[in-house]
Design a protein around this motif. Structure first.
Motif, PDB file in Angstrom:
ATOM      1  N   UNK B  83      -4.207  -2.023  -1.903  1.00  7.65           N
ATOM      2  CA  UNK B  83      -3.250  -2.895  -1.220  1.00  7.65           C
ATOM      3  C   UNK B  83      -3.953  -4.117  -0.647  1.00  7.65           C
ATOM      4  N   UNK B  84      -5.288  -4.135  -0.708  1.00  9.00           N
ATOM      5  CA  UNK B  84      -6.075  -5.256  -0.183  1.00  9.00           C
ATOM      6  C   UNK B  84      -6.410  -6.226  -1.310  1.00  9.00           C
ATOM      7  N   UNK B  85      -7.144  -7.295  -0.904  1.00  6.03           N
ATOM      8  CA  UNK B  85      -7.613  -8.200  -1.945  1.00  6.03           C
ATOM      9  C   UNK B  85      -8.656  -7.471  -2.776  1.00  6.03           C
ATOM     10  N   UNK B 103      -4.627  -4.971  -7.700  1.00  6.13           N
ATOM     11  CA  UNK B 103      -3.808  -4.946  -6.472  1.00  6.13           C
ATOM     12  C   UNK B 103      -2.432  -4.385  -6.787  1.00  6.13           C
ATOM     13  N   UNK B 104      -1.939  -3.618  -5.839  1.00  4.47           N
ATOM     14  CA  UNK B 104      -0.617  -3.021  -6.022  1.00  4.47           C
ATOM     15  C   UNK B 104       0.477  -4.090  -6.042  1.00  4.47           C
ATOM     16  N   UNK B 105       0.176  -5.231  -5.468  1.00  5.68           N
ATOM     17  CA  UNK B 105       1.190  -6.292  -5.460  1.00  5.68           C
ATOM     18  C   UNK B 105       1.218  -7.067  -6.793  1.00  5.68           C
TER      19      UNK B 105
END
Lengths: 516, 127
Positions: B83-85, B103-105
């Motif tokens: 979830x981080x960079x 990344x999850x995003x």
């Protein structure tokens, strides 16, 4: 009758011989009639009183006697009284007056001369000059009076007692007051019989006295008539009195003084105890404050970590999950050719992205996630990147020693401090580059941030902060002190700044337990 | 082909599984674990071709799991999710033995990376 005349002649002859004998002696010879008329005075008497025989003979003998003695005794009737009661004056000392008015003292032996019928015919007075003796006696009496007054009226107690058994020979008023006994009760009695002093104590005193010859400033307790004990201090000498060895003792009642001294000592003792207890309490309270402050610091860090975890591991995951799911549905609809709500859906994704960014930024601010999983080396590496990416500050990182061993709360605290130092560079130094160094040696973890920027006067800014521009450094210094660490600032206006924080290894294991 | 999910968040696990099933029909089985410790026991016997692991796990971290799994499942392709960079963990993930980090995003990147790893797996694995 012839016998009587012969007897009288013999008597006269004997008197003449006696007078002739005494005339040449230093003795006054005076003869006077019961009427008082002087009938004879020898040469010595004439010289003594300053009168010639012619001046005295036939004159009244009271010419040589003052009406009132210097002692105050009335002598105005002396001659008549001697004539009436000569038996009372066979030996008599009185004051006389000379021609020049001076007073002299004479010891008179008066002898009567009577006729055969026993009638007084003449008084023969033989006098010896005792003026000097009387003067000496007077001085002695005055001296005795003075001593007596000093002895009896002195506020210092005094007494004389026999060495043999302590029988009181003389006591003064102060001693009576001290003991509660009257003078009459004391004199002739002994301190032992009255129980004023215990036998063993008297033995000790006598023994010391015999050994030393005198006693100085001896303290002892005496028991008074009513059974109370009084503390005294006394000195004593041995004197010979009426053939007996006696103690001449003088001393003071120091009961009140001793009570005050005892009270003072007790007060001092209590004060000392209080002072020691106070010191212990201050140390104890300081330790408690230190432990509580430490616990508070660690609790704050733990809370930040907890909030950060909630933000990252829960809220952010949920938003990311929703975003992933949303995008998956969008893909599904796009694949099915259903494009009518794509734009609206994309706006929803942007909103979710912003929510993720906000949560992520807040989580990072609270507790950089790298701290939870890695050591200080990774955390500083992240920090350097974070400052470059978010604030445009180029941070050159230099690590030395096993910095990765610093973990947990200590790692978090040091990283936060390093971040504050880098923020200071960004805000105050006026440069876009700095050096971040970290080292781990046998004893200490050290982190230094150096720049070549504006610099400042550390004494002025840190010791008397006029504004909050350097409160961050003060806060770091205080937090480090709580953990036994230190903050060192090297800086000068225009010459850059180097700030070094150091922390003992032992604080890698936080002391939180001490507060509980 | 088999995939294995190591993710402590139940919702995220459900969504990832849904995405895998929706986008990669070649996957015949998808295993799941909530912790690294549990996954370390199950993955070798499961015979996963691709393992997706969240970097932040309770207990054993995602990177520690990767370090321990690698010697046990040689050939399996491991993708670290964060979830981080990803810059923060890129080197660390590679050092631990992971074959990728995403990344999850980044949903597009995630699908692309899984596709690449599944392809590698077909061709003999990620050794």
């Amino acid at each position: 009758m012839a016998m009587n005349i012969a007897e009288l002649q013999a008597e006269n002859e004997r008197l003449r011989r006696d007078i002739a004998l005494l005339s040449s002696a230093n003795t006054i010879i005076l003869r006077w009639l019961p009427t008082g008329a002087v009938t004879y005075i020898n040469e010595y008497g004439q010289r003594f009183f300053g009168y010639t025989a012619e001046e005295l003979l036939g004159r009244h003998v009271m010419l040589l006697v003052p009406d009132v003695e210097s002692t105050g005794r009335d002598l105005s009737e002396l001659a008549d009284d001697i004539a009436r009661h000569p038996q009372n004056y066979t030996s008599f000392v009185n004051e006389n007056v000379c021609k020049d008015g001076s007073r002299v003292w004479v010891n008179w032996t008066n002898q009567t001369v009577t006729d055969r019928h026993g009638v007084l015919r003449e008084i023969l007075a033989i006098g010896t000059d005792v003026t000097g003796l009387k003067a000496t006696e007077k001085r002695l009496k005055e001296s005795e009076d003075k001593f007596s007054k000093a002895f009896y009226r002195s506020p210092i107690f005094m007494f004389v007692s026999t060495v043999e058994d302590g029988t009181f020979v003389e006591v003064n008023n102060a001693y009576c007051t001290l003991t509660g006994y009257s003078r009459e009760q004391l004199i002739g009695n002994s301190s032992l019989r009255l129980g004023i002093i215990p036998a063993e104590e008297r033995e000790r005193i006598v023994s010391t006295m015999e050994r030393e010859g005198r006693l100085d400033n001896i303290t002892t307790a005496v028991r008074t008539k009513d059974g109370n004990a009084r503390d005294t201090i006394f000195s004593a000498d041995i004197v010979e009195l009426q053939g007996k060895r006696c103690f001449l003792v003088s001393g003071m009642d120091i009961t009140e003084r001793k009570q005050v001294e005892d009270s003072l000592r007790e007060s001092e003792h209590r004060l000392k105890l209080l002072s020691e207890n106070l010191e212990d309490m201050v140390i104890q309270r300081t330790e408690q404050v230190h432990a509580l402050s430490t616990a508070l610091t660690l609790a704050e860090q733990r809370e930040r970590k907890q909030f950060s975890h909630v933000l990252h591991d829960d809220l952010q995951q949920k938003i990311l999950g929703a975003r992933l799911l949303f995008k998956q549905h969008l893909r599904n609809h796009q694949a099915a050719g259903q494009t009518e709500f794509v734009d609206d859906a994309m706006r929803g994704v942007v909103v979710l992205d912003k929510a993720v960014q906000t949560a992520k930024a807040l989580a990072i601010e609270l507790n950089p996630p790298v701290l939870s999983t890695e050591g200080l080396d990774r955390a500083l590496c992240w920090l350097a990147n974070h400052m470059r990416k978010n604030y445009g500050l180029e941070v050159d990182l230099c690590l030395s020693g096993p910095v990765q061993n610093v973990r947990n709360e200590t790692q978090l605290m040091l990283t936060q401090m390093a971040r504050e130092l880098l923020n200071n560079v960004k805000k105050h130094a006026g440069v876009s580059q700095c050096l971040l160094e970290a080292s781990y040696d046998d004893r200490l973890v050290r982190i230094s941030v150096s720049d070549t920027g504006r610099g400042f006067d550390p004494d002025e800014k840190l010791e008397q902060p006029a504004n909050d521009s350097h409160l961050g450094l003060l806060s770091i210094r205080e937090r480090l002190r709580l953990f036994g660490g230190n903050l060192a600032v090297q800086s000068a206006p225009g010459q850059g700044t180097r700030v070094t924080i150091s922390l003992p290894h032992e604080y890698s294991q936080p002391r939180e337990r001490q507060a509980t | 082909m088999k995939a294995y999910l190591v993710e402590d968040d139940e919702t995220m696990r459900f969504i990832l599984k849904h995405i895998l099933e929706a986008n990669f029909p070649s996957l015949t089985a998808i295993g799941e674990s909530e912790t690294g410790e549990d996954a370390l026991e199950k993955v070798p016997s499961f015979g996963a071709d691709v393992v997706l692991v969240d970097i932040s796990l309770p207990g054993m971290s995602g990177l520690e799991f990767v370090r321990r799994l690698t010697p046990k499942c040689r050939g399996a392709c491991i993708l670290v999710l964060t979830g981080h960079e990803i810059e923060m963990y890129e080197q660390a993930a590679r050092d631990a033995g992971a074959h990728g980090i995403i990344s999850k995003s980044d949903d597009e990147g995630l699908l692309e990376m899984i596709g690449i790893l599944l392809e590698k797996s077909k061709q003999g694995g990620c050794e």
